[in-house]
Design a protein around this motif. Structure first.
Motif, PDB file in Angstrom:
ATOM      1  N   UNK A  12       0.828  -1.200   0.000  1.00  0.00           N
ATOM      2  CA  UNK A  12       0.000   0.000   0.000  1.00  0.00           C
ATOM      3  C   UNK A  12       0.861   1.248   0.000  1.00  0.00           C
ATOM      4  N   UNK A  13       0.542   2.152  -0.885  1.00  0.00           N
ATOM      5  CA  UNK A  13       1.243   3.419  -1.005  1.00  0.00           C
ATOM      6  C   UNK A  13       0.221   4.528  -0.874  1.00  0.00           C
ATOM      7  N   UNK A  14       0.345   5.395   0.153  1.00  0.00           N
ATOM      8  CA  UNK A  14      -0.658   6.454   0.331  1.00  0.00           C
ATOM      9  C   UNK A  14      -0.810   7.354  -0.886  1.00  0.00           C
ATOM     10  N   UNK A  15       0.238   7.467  -1.694  1.00  0.00           N
ATOM     11  CA  UNK A  15       0.153   8.302  -2.888  1.00  0.00           C
ATOM     12  C   UNK A  15      -0.464   7.571  -4.072  1.00  0.00           C
ATOM     13  N   UNK A  61     -10.447   8.501   0.411  1.00  0.00           N
ATOM     14  CA  UNK A  61      -9.055   8.550   0.862  1.00  0.00           C
ATOM     15  C   UNK A  61      -8.479   9.920   0.511  1.00  0.00           C
ATOM     16  N   UNK A  62      -8.063  10.671   1.530  1.00  0.00           N
ATOM     17  CA  UNK A  62      -7.564  12.027   1.352  1.00  0.00           C
ATOM     18  C   UNK A  62      -6.059  12.083   1.586  1.00  0.00           C
ATOM     19  N   UNK A  63      -5.431  13.039   0.936  1.00  0.00           N
ATOM     20  CA  UNK A  63      -4.035  13.345   1.235  1.00  0.00           C
ATOM     21  C   UNK A  63      -3.856  14.859   1.207  1.00  0.00           C
ATOM     22  N   UNK A  64      -2.941  15.346   2.039  1.00  0.00           N
ATOM     23  CA  UNK A  64      -2.641  16.773   2.109  1.00  0.00           C
ATOM     24  C   UNK A  64      -1.193  16.994   1.711  1.00  0.00           C
ATOM     25  N   UNK A  65      -0.958  17.961   0.845  1.00  0.00           N
ATOM     26  CA  UNK A  65       0.394  18.277   0.368  1.00  0.00           C
ATOM     27  C   UNK A  65       0.586  19.789   0.398  1.00  0.00           C
ATOM     28  N   UNK A  66       1.848  20.169   0.278  1.00  0.00           N
ATOM     29  CA  UNK A  66       2.215  21.588   0.164  1.00  0.00           C
ATOM     30  C   UNK A  66       1.626  22.436   1.288  1.00  0.00           C
ATOM     31  N   UNK A  67       1.914  22.027   2.516  1.00  0.00           N
ATOM     32  CA  UNK A  67       1.500  22.828   3.671  1.00  0.00           C
ATOM     33  C   UNK A  67       2.462  24.011   3.784  1.00  0.00           C
ATOM     34  N   UNK A  68       1.920  25.219   3.702  1.00  0.00           N
ATOM     35  CA  UNK A  68       2.774  26.415   3.681  1.00  0.00           C
ATOM     36  C   UNK A  68       2.224  27.492   4.613  1.00  0.00           C
ATOM     37  N   UNK A  92      -2.934  22.032   0.320  1.00  0.00           N
ATOM     38  CA  UNK A  92      -3.662  21.437  -0.795  1.00  0.00           C
ATOM     39  C   UNK A  92      -4.165  20.059  -0.376  1.00  0.00           C
ATOM     40  N   UNK A  93      -5.452  19.776  -0.622  1.00  0.00           N
ATOM     41  CA  UNK A  93      -6.067  18.502  -0.236  1.00  0.00           C
ATOM     42  C   UNK A  93      -6.679  17.853  -1.468  1.00  0.00           C
ATOM     43  N   UNK A  94      -6.349  16.563  -1.665  1.00  0.00           N
ATOM     44  CA  UNK A  94      -6.843  15.819  -2.810  1.00  0.00           C
ATOM     45  C   UNK A  94      -7.488  14.525  -2.334  1.00  0.00           C
ATOM     46  N   UNK A 152      -8.595  22.356  -4.936  1.00  0.00           N
ATOM     47  CA  UNK A 152      -7.831  21.628  -3.929  1.00  0.00           C
ATOM     48  C   UNK A 152      -7.031  22.511  -3.001  1.00  0.00           C
ATOM     49  N   UNK A 153      -6.937  23.819  -3.276  1.00  0.00           N
ATOM     50  CA  UNK A 153      -6.144  24.714  -2.442  1.00  0.00           C
ATOM     51  C   UNK A 153      -7.029  25.343  -1.368  1.00  0.00           C
ATOM     52  N   UNK A 154      -6.607  25.217  -0.111  1.00  0.00           N
ATOM     53  CA  UNK A 154      -7.298  25.812   1.024  1.00  0.00           C
ATOM     54  C   UNK A 154      -6.362  26.835   1.667  1.00  0.00           C
ATOM     55  N   UNK A 155      -6.881  28.001   1.975  1.00  0.00           N
ATOM     56  CA  UNK A 155      -6.018  29.054   2.509  1.00  0.00           C
ATOM     57  C   UNK A 155      -6.801  29.975   3.427  1.00  0.00           C
TER      58      UNK A 155
END
Length: 426
Positions: free
Chosen positions: A21-24, A286-293, A317-319, A355-358
């Motif tokens: 299993x790969x979360x990506x 299934x969610x993943x979060x990337x680019x937390x800034x 960013x959440x996908x 997908x971008x939350x700010x």
């Protein structure tokens, strides 16, 4: 020769772990299927074919096979487990209750199906997941029942009380009731992670159809859960069913009708099991979060620390996994906390639909070590738990304003007293 053999064993192990299993990329996973009898492989082939057509690699074994193992060299060989062995008294190889619970605790998925022959071993696994099977009984319904060979006991019931969740059962409504024949179960009220996905009708009850009912049933009505799911805090997913025959070709293809149904209406088993298995094996929800800034307003670089009262901007960013690719996740309830012992700031993130939350806010007038925290928990979706630590400092001595507006009266008083003192000295 021994070195070559160990080399090839190592290579095969590495290749098998590459499919883990790969979360990506939550697809292309290996699933171990433990059976009471290999005949189940053919009698339930439609369900298995559905999984294989979606890219899953199924490894069929007898539950008591002495070579059974979930891991080797401290690495798990499978990413999912299906237990279609309700009567097994003892698993073979290195598999036991503790090994299965460790498998789930490590973030892997489980489907467990039982029936009236459920052994204490299977019941113990279900209990550990927050589900208690009823003893020596079957679910009986004299109103929502289907035509069966055993006319009169009404144990082949037609259930259509589904959980109201599109992420768990899909956006398309289940077109027909699900045929169910087996044992009911209740949920442990202390376990908030277990949910009823399919419940019995208000007219149903749990009892032994072969004996006369002498006292009120222990389980009645909608309190009887037929199929339940668990999403653990580590995002592992578990499905628990009281019927193995529900997965069978016979009940999937059945067009026999309970009273009140239209003629030749196919059961909803296939759609129900397909949609639910998609959720169990992370093809949906299934969610993943990337680019937390985060950075100061008007700047692009992430600072090493903030100063009190700084204006800052935070984004993530959440996908969501669609089964084949990642697509933007759109919601209006994602929040971020600026946290030190307790949240000093709580802001709802705005979404751009891609997908971008700010959001933007001012650092509180308190210095210390803070955290940006996102704890996102929504029914049916994997939990997102994000945190980033950042210190906040006070103003330096040379960063304060030279003259404070609020202190002007004191300045005036000081200057007037100096002037009076000067006049008196003259």
């Amino acid at each position: 020769m021994a070195k070559k053999l160990s080399f090839f064993i190592g290579i095969s192990l590495v290749l098998s772990l590459c499919n883990a299993f790969n979360p990506d990329n939550p697809s292309g996973r290996r699933i171990l299927v433990l059976l009471d009898d290999f005949a189940i492989k053919s009698s339930h082939s439609l369900f298995f074919n559905s999984l294989q057509s979606r890219g899953f690699d199924l490894d069929f074994k007898l539950a008591d096979d002495p070579k059974n193992a979930l891991q080797r060299y401290s690495q798990y060989l499978y990413d999912g487990l299906i237990l279609f062995s309700p009567s097994v008294q003892r698993f073979g190889g290195s598999i036991d209750v503790a090994a299965i619970l460790d498998f789930v605790d490590s973030g892997h998925d489980l489907i467990l199906a039982a029936d009236t022959s459920a052994s204490d071993l299977i019941r113990e696994i279900a209990t550990e997941c927050g589900v208690d099977y009823d003893e020596s009984s079957m679910v009986i319904d004299h109103i929502s029942y289907a035509v069966s060979e055993t006319e009169g006991d009404h144990t082949l019931i037609a259930a259509d009380d589904f959980i109201k969740s599109e992420v768990i059962l899909g956006s398309k409504k289940i077109g027909a009731p699900v045929l169910f024949q087996g044992i009911g179960h209740s949920l442990n009220p202390a376990n908030s992670l277990v949910l009823k996905v399919l419940s019995a009708s208000p007219a149903a009850y749990s009892a032994n159809p072969k004996s006369k009912l002498t006292q009120p049933p222990s389980l009645t009505g909608s309190a009887i859960s037929l199929v339940s799911v668990v999403q653990a805090r580590n995002n592992a997913r578990v499905m628990i069913s009281g019927s193995l025959s529900m997965f069978s070709n016979r009940q999937i293809l059945s067009i026999k009708c309970p009273e009140g149904w239209k003629l030749n209406k196919k059961s909803g088993n296939e759609q129900f099991l397909t949609e639910l298995s998609k959720w169990i094996f992370h093809e949906r929800g299934h969610l993943k979060a990337v680019n937390v800034r985060h950075h100061k307003a008007g700047e692009g670089e992430e600072p090493g620390m903030y100063r009190i009262n700084d204006d800052l901007e935070y984004s993530v960013e959440i996908f969501e996994w669609s089964g084949t690719s990642w697509v933007p996740y759109v919601a209006n309830d994602v929040q971020v906390q600026f946290y030190m012992m307790s949240p000093y700031v709580l802001k709802t993130l705005s979404s751009d639909g891609k997908g971008l939350y700010s959001t933007a806010f001012k650092v509180p007038d308190v210095y210390g070590v803070f955290q940006f925290k996102v704890e996102y928990q929504r029914l049916g979706y994997t939990t997102l738990s994000l945190s980033k630590q950042i210190p906040v400092r006070p103003f330096r001595h040379n960063e304060y304003e030279r003259f404070i507006t609020a202190a002007f009266p004191y300045y005036g008083g000081s200057f007037s007293m100096s002037l009076i003192d000067y006049e008196l000295r003259q």
